[in-house]
Write a protein that holds these residues in place. Structure first.
Motif, PDB file in Angstrom:
ATOM      1  N   LEU A 285       3.983 -20.654  12.377  1.00 13.54           N
ATOM      2  CA  LEU A 285       4.810 -20.278  11.226  1.00 13.54           C
ATOM      3  C   LEU A 285       5.444 -21.508  10.580  1.00 13.54           C
ATOM      4  CD1 LEU A 285       6.436 -17.074  12.723  1.00 13.54           C
ATOM      5  CD2 LEU A 285       4.716 -17.170  10.898  1.00 13.54           C
ATOM      6  N   MET A 286       5.870 -22.477  11.384  1.00 14.85           N
ATOM      7  CA  MET A 286       6.433 -23.705  10.824  1.00 14.85           C
ATOM      8  C   MET A 286       5.351 -24.536  10.150  1.00 14.85           C
ATOM      9  SD  MET A 286       9.598 -23.374  11.106  1.00 14.85           S
ATOM     10  CE  MET A 286      10.122 -24.985  10.549  1.00 14.85           C
TER      11      MET A 286
ATOM     12  N   SER B 129      10.424 -19.823   2.208  1.00 21.41           N
ATOM     13  CA  SER B 129      11.543 -20.698   1.848  1.00 21.41           C
ATOM     14  C   SER B 129      12.765 -20.337   2.679  1.00 21.41           C
ATOM     15  CB  SER B 129      11.866 -20.580   0.360  1.00 21.41           C
ATOM     16  OG  SER B 129      12.247 -19.264   0.052  1.00 21.41           O
ATOM     17  N   LYS B 130      13.690 -21.271   2.696  1.00 21.10           N
ATOM     18  CA  LYS B 130      14.948 -21.032   3.400  1.00 21.10           C
ATOM     19  C   LYS B 130      15.863 -20.191   2.516  1.00 21.10           C
ATOM     20  CE  LYS B 130      15.350 -24.783   6.626  1.00 21.10           C
ATOM     21  NZ  LYS B 130      16.282 -25.696   7.233  1.00 21.10           N
ATOM     22  N   ASN B 131      16.684 -19.399   3.154  1.00 18.94           N
ATOM     23  CA  ASN B 131      17.665 -18.594   2.435  1.00 18.94           C
ATOM     24  C   ASN B 131      18.640 -19.506   1.703  1.00 18.94           C
ATOM     25  OD1 ASN B 131      18.955 -16.175   1.673  1.00 18.94           O
ATOM     26  ND2 ASN B 131      20.431 -16.411   3.335  1.00 18.94           N
ATOM     27  N   ASN B 132      19.087 -20.571   2.385  1.00 24.04           N
ATOM     28  CA  ASN B 132      19.985 -21.555   1.792  1.00 24.04           C
ATOM     29  C   ASN B 132      19.482 -22.939   2.187  1.00 24.04           C
ATOM     30  OD1 ASN B 132      22.035 -23.256   1.001  1.00 24.04           O
ATOM     31  ND2 ASN B 132      23.691 -21.989   1.819  1.00 24.04           N
TER      32      ASN B 132
ATOM     33  N   PHE C 232      12.429 -17.233   5.184  1.00 25.88           N
ATOM     34  CA  PHE C 232      11.846 -15.969   4.781  1.00 25.88           C
ATOM     35  C   PHE C 232      10.431 -16.181   4.269  1.00 25.88           C
ATOM     36  CE2 PHE C 232      16.340 -15.066   4.685  1.00 25.88           C
ATOM     37  CZ  PHE C 232      16.416 -13.765   5.155  1.00 25.88           C
ATOM     38  N   PHE C 233       9.542 -15.240   4.578  1.00 25.90           N
ATOM     39  CA  PHE C 233       8.150 -15.300   4.159  1.00 25.90           C
ATOM     40  C   PHE C 233       7.825 -14.118   3.258  1.00 25.90           C
ATOM     41  CE2 PHE C 233       8.169 -17.965   7.815  1.00 25.90           C
ATOM     42  CZ  PHE C 233       7.085 -18.821   7.710  1.00 25.90           C
ATOM     43  N   ASP C 234       7.192 -14.400   2.130  1.00 26.96           N
ATOM     44  CA  ASP C 234       6.583 -13.351   1.309  1.00 26.96           C
ATOM     45  C   ASP C 234       5.282 -13.021   2.037  1.00 26.96           C
ATOM     46  OD1 ASP C 234       5.159 -11.843  -0.506  1.00 26.96           O
ATOM     47  OD2 ASP C 234       4.977 -13.432  -1.988  1.00 26.96           O
TER      48      ASP C 234
END
Length: 73
Positions: A23-24, A36-39, A48-50
């Motif tokens: 995943l990374m 992308s990261k939430n923040n 989070f992944f689409d």
């Protein structure tokens, strides 16, 4: 592959059986437009992944790995 939600956290995908390393690798891949990261300003922010974009990337990655495999004599 079908995913239970259109947007999923890295931890949720890990529970589905994907390794954190994979995943990374996907998250850090060149041209990533699905994770992308939430923040982004926080180091420990959730990723989070689409899932539709991730699955499309995953299928391309599998094809690339198969194409790179050495063939028999």
């Amino acid at each position: 592959m079908e995913y239970p939600k259109p947007i999923m956290k890295l931890s949720e995908l890990k529970k589905m059986g994907f390794s954190e390393e994979y995943l990374m690798y996907a998250y850090r891949s060149r041209g990533n437009n699905f994770a992308s990261k939430n923040n982004p300003t926080k180091i420990n922010s959730s990723i989070f992944f689409d899932t539709a974009g991730f699955e499309a990337w995953r299928q391309k990655d599998i094809k690339a790995q198969v194409a790179a495999m050495p063939r028999g004599r």
